[in-house]
Design a protein around this motif. Structure first.
Motif, short mmCIF file in Angstrom:
data_model
loop_
_atom_site.label_atom_id
_atom_site.label_comp_id
_atom_site.label_asym_id
_atom_site.label_seq_id
_atom_site.Cartn_x
_atom_site.Cartn_y
_atom_site.Cartn_z
N GLN A 103 83.33 18.79 24.88
CA GLN A 103 83.16 20.18 25.29
C GLN A 103 84.46 20.98 25.21
OE1 GLN A 103 81.25 19.67 29.13
NE2 GLN A 103 79.22 20.01 28.23
N ASP A 108 80.74 25.87 26.51
CA ASP A 108 79.48 26.53 26.88
C ASP A 108 79.31 27.84 26.13
OD1 ASP A 108 78.78 24.52 28.60
OD2 ASP A 108 79.53 25.51 30.41
N PHE A 111 77.73 27.06 22.80
CA PHE A 111 76.30 26.74 22.91
C PHE A 111 75.49 27.99 23.24
CE2 PHE A 111 77.59 22.24 23.42
CZ PHE A 111 76.73 21.69 22.49
N GLU A 143 70.70 24.33 27.85
CA GLU A 143 70.59 22.90 28.13
C GLU A 143 69.75 22.19 27.07
OE1 GLU A 143 72.24 21.16 30.39
OE2 GLU A 143 73.27 23.06 30.79
N LYS A 146 71.91 21.73 24.01
CA LYS A 146 72.83 20.61 24.17
C LYS A 146 72.10 19.29 23.93
CE LYS A 146 76.03 22.81 27.45
NZ LYS A 146 76.58 22.76 28.82
N TYR A 149 71.65 18.77 20.21
CA TYR A 149 72.87 18.26 19.59
C TYR A 149 73.04 16.77 19.89
CZ TYR A 149 75.30 22.15 17.38
OH TYR A 149 75.68 23.14 16.51
#
Length: 397
Positions: A103, A108, A111, A143, A146, A149
């Motif tokens: 990360q 964030d 994303f 979410e 994520k 991914y």
């Protein structure tokens, strides 16, 4: 003009791409020619212009270089004093793991951008062409993106022939330990994959990569902000395997990966860390610097943020040239690499080449110096270097 090639298929591919860009056109520009150059290729006064800093540089007259076999024990150069290695980041205890480090690059914010672009793309397509975009759809969440991914990373490690096989429940697939079906149903996964977007669809003139420009620029910034390069760096090319339909796909017959997307890479020679990169999307055209050629332009563009620090850039014979070495030397940056001595614009050196070089005994080399430039030749390889503190060869002709 096509560059002539030495017999070294390991370092470059003998194909049309290399033939088209291997030459170095050395151009002297007077005031009128410079004005015409600016009208054709843009004004280099723009800070964002790739020509900035080049208009005032003129390649040396290599015919005036006097190469001598005169070793003086080394020459001064700018000392490299920068800190090196990963930039320390004070992560919370619960983030000091693989996900936490991932990360650092995929934050964030990244994303959220991908999620927003994907939802916009899905809604636009379903509005414009509902007949070809049937089926229930609800906006993807951060979410969920994520998790998507995570599934992609798992699929890249555990390879199966087709995506649907990851949802197979047969007894022959008991070794699939990760329950993808508990994260996504297959229909939802296919939907997200179909509409996945990183940017809007507004075309950017001259940019074939505008749809992924956001993610490329974001990753490049992250790569550079979390690592400090060692003194020794390397510039080379990499191939991202791809055999589908794509206008920027390249074919390199002498590479292990023959089809794919070519990426120019600046990496740390000590750790192999990728610090900068540039995706090759076709000939630069108006962006090619007419004094350094494409290969020189690639090195300058990748290394523009590490100039004047004493770095040594290692290259193969596709990039190495006397012109590039001279330009970098003025920026307190040094070049060392194998060389094609018969390429256009390369300084003439009285050293064995061709059949004469092949007659040298194994392990024997010859060398010449001019200023801070060293030229070495051996039985199969020629080397050009401006890294100033040269070591006297133990076994010289």
């Amino acid at each position: 003009m096509a560059a002539s090639h030495e017999s070294d298929s390991d370092e470059f591919s003998d194909n049309d791409f290399i033939d088209d860009v291997g030459g170095f056109d050395l151009v002297e520009l007077n005031a009128d020619a410079e004005l015409e150059f600016r009208e054709l290729f843009g004004d280099s006064d723009d800070d964002d212009d790739d020509f900035a800093g080049f208009m005032e540089y003129f390649p040396p007259d290599f015919s005036m270089w006097v190469w001598k076999k005169d070793y003086d024990g080394g020459r001064d150069r700018k000392e490299f004093v920068s800190e090196t290695g990963p930039v320390r980041v004070d992560l919370p205890e619960d983030r000091r793991n693989s996900i936490g480090f991932f990360q650092l690059f995929y934050s964030d914010d990244v994303f959220e951008q991908i999620t927003s672009a994907t939802n916009d793309n899905a809604n636009n397509k379903r509005t414009r062409d509902p007949d070809n975009n049937k089926g229930e759809w609800h906006d993807v969440t951060v979410e969920e993106m994520k998790a998507f991914y995570g599934v992609l990373l798992y699929m890249d490690v555990v390879r199966l022939d087709r995506d649907e096989m990851y949802w197979h429940s047969g007894s022959s697939y008991t070794w699939l330990k990760f329950p993808i079906s508990e994260v996504f149903c297959r229909t939802r996964f296919v939907q997200i994959k179909r509409y996945l977007h990183f940017n809007d669809d507004t075309p950017v003139p001259g940019d074939k990569l505008f749809k992924v420009r956001y993610i490329l620029d974001t990753m490049r910034t992250a790569f550079q902000s979390h690592y400090r390069l060692h003194k020794q760096v390397s510039v080379d090319e990499a191939m991202v395997p791809f055999k589908g339909r794509l206008s920027i796909k390249q074919y390199m017959k002498d590479k292990p990966t023959k089809f794919g997307v070519k990426v120019w890479v600046l990496a740390d020679s000590v750790t192999g860390y990728c610090w900068n990169f540039d995706v090759y999307a076709g000939k630069y055209g108006t962006e090619i610097d007419r004094k350094l050629g494409l290969a020189g332009q690639v090195v300058i563009k990748l290394c523009e943020n590490i100039m004047n620090k004493g770095h040594v850039i290692f290259t193969d014979n596709f990039y190495t040239s006397g012109t590039l070495g001279d330009y970098l030397l003025q920026k307190d940056t040094y070049l060392c690499g194998t060389a094609r001595t018969n390429r256009k614009g390369y300084p003439t050196v009285d050293l064995p080449s061709g059949k004469a070089a092949n007659r040298l005994q194994r392990g024997t080399i010859d060398w010449r110096l001019v200023g801070t430039s060293l030229q070495r030749c051996g039985k199969t390889t020629s080397l050009f270097s401006t890294s100033a503190r040269h070591t006297l060869p133990r076994k010289a002709v």
